[in-house]
Enzyme design. Structure first.
Site: not given
Ligand code: TRP
Length: 332
Positions: A118, A202, A205
């Site tokens: 990231k 799926k 969150k």
């Protein structure tokens, strides 16, 4: 592989309210297994420290995590439920294991690599925002597993690498110091990837498509009514296998109810609105009592404290014994 003598261990991260996907994939099997096996189950509040820096929040989330497994029917006879941070030997074993853990192993950890990737994508320093708690997270987790002599560790597939690291660390230790640790085996929840969320992807969150597990009845109903379906009319036959409604129903109903519901899909004549109502009523019937019990416990936190204290008291002798064995092996 699972006989009654096996020691089961699992850590639950205190990360707020679970959803139906967590329940079906992880919590339900965990709680069912708690009826048959000696289980060490702790709320991993030390693991939460690398991301959560607000003590009130950690405390509240720890209560929530404990209340949720208790409300869902955890067997507290077989299971020792406790706070990870309440067993002081964990900090000590963590420190000792640091010295037999290759740094390269930590470099390969998925969670650390994800943080690095990231940063690289954002043109930031590779280690920006990475604290040593995150970097050495797998060592603490190995300490959890080895401190209680666990044979089996039920985890989601995202945690498999961590259990493998615990094996690596145990193996390395045994090689250096002689046979000290048992080899733990991961049990991976087979179902966890396949529970669909509101949009059919799926349930997660990160997709914002979850159905909360212990939310008030009205909220549960509202969410279920929002499940996305295709545009078949009530009269048309429908395929249960591709329907999110049916796929969720399966985990809450009996075999004969499931067969009957599948039949109603295939026969035609049942609209999606009706199907959703049936699903809501089923889930609600299963979760009504746990929801009430969860709310009751959260109003009576001293009861949770007492259960956690009792769990720690029962778990601690094992921790003390292991730590002594390790210190003897390393320090003479
Ligand atoms: N890392 C696990 C998670 O994120 C929680 C955990 C901490 C755990 N220690 C453990 C799981 C030991 C199994 C065994 O879900």
């Amino acid at each position: 592989m699972l006989n009654k003598d096996k020691i089961v261990l699992t850590g639950i991260k205190p990360t707020g309210m679970p959803h139906l996907g967590n329940y079906i994939g992880a919590l339900k099997p965990l709680i069912e297994r708690s009826r048959g096996f000696k289980t060490f189950m702790f709320i991993a509040d030390l693991h939460a420290l690398n991301t959560m820096h607000n003590p009130d929040e950690i405390r509240e989330h720890t209560y929530q995590a404990a209340a949720k497994v208790l409300a869902l029917g955890l067997d507290t006879e077989n299971t020792m439920l406790f706070r990870q941070s309440d067993i002081p030997e964990i900090y000590q074993l963590n420190t000792l294991l640091m010295n037999v853990t290759p740094k390269g192993l930590m470099n390969r950890a998925h969670s650390y690599k994800a943080a690095m990737d990231k940063n690289i994508a954002n043109n930031a320093d590779v280690d920006a925002g990475v604290n040593m708690g995150l970097y050495t997270y797998p060592i603490l987790m190995a300490a959890d597993i080895l401190l209680y002599n666990a044979d089996v560790v039920p985890v989601g597939s995202d945690q498999k690498q961590h259990v493998e690291f615990a094996r690596d660390i145990a193996g390395h230790f045994n090689h250096l110091y002689g046979d000290t640790f048992k080899m733990p085996t991961p049990i991976i929840g087979s179902e966890s990837g396949l529970i669909p969320g509101l949009d059919g992807r799926k349930m997660s969150k990160s997709y914002d498509n979850t159905i909360p597990l212990l939310a008030p009845e009205g909220e549960l109903k509202k969410k279920i009514m929002r499940i996305i379906t295709d545009s078949k009319t009530p009269d048309e036959p429908k395929d249960p296998e591709t329907s999110t409604i049916f796929q969720l129903y399966k985990h809450f109903a009996t075999d004969s109810e499931i067969a009957e519901f599948a039949d109603m899909f295939k026969r035609g004549g049942m609209g999606y609105g009706t199907a959703k109502t049936i699903l809501f009523e089923k889930i609600n019937a299963v979760l009504e009592k746990p929801r009430e019990e969860y709310e009751r416990l959260m109003e009576n936190k001293s009861e949770i404290d007492a259960i956690l204290a009792k769990g720690a008291e029962r778990a601690r002798p094992t921790a003390i014994e292991t730590l002594e064995r390790v210190k003897r092996a390393m320090l003479g």
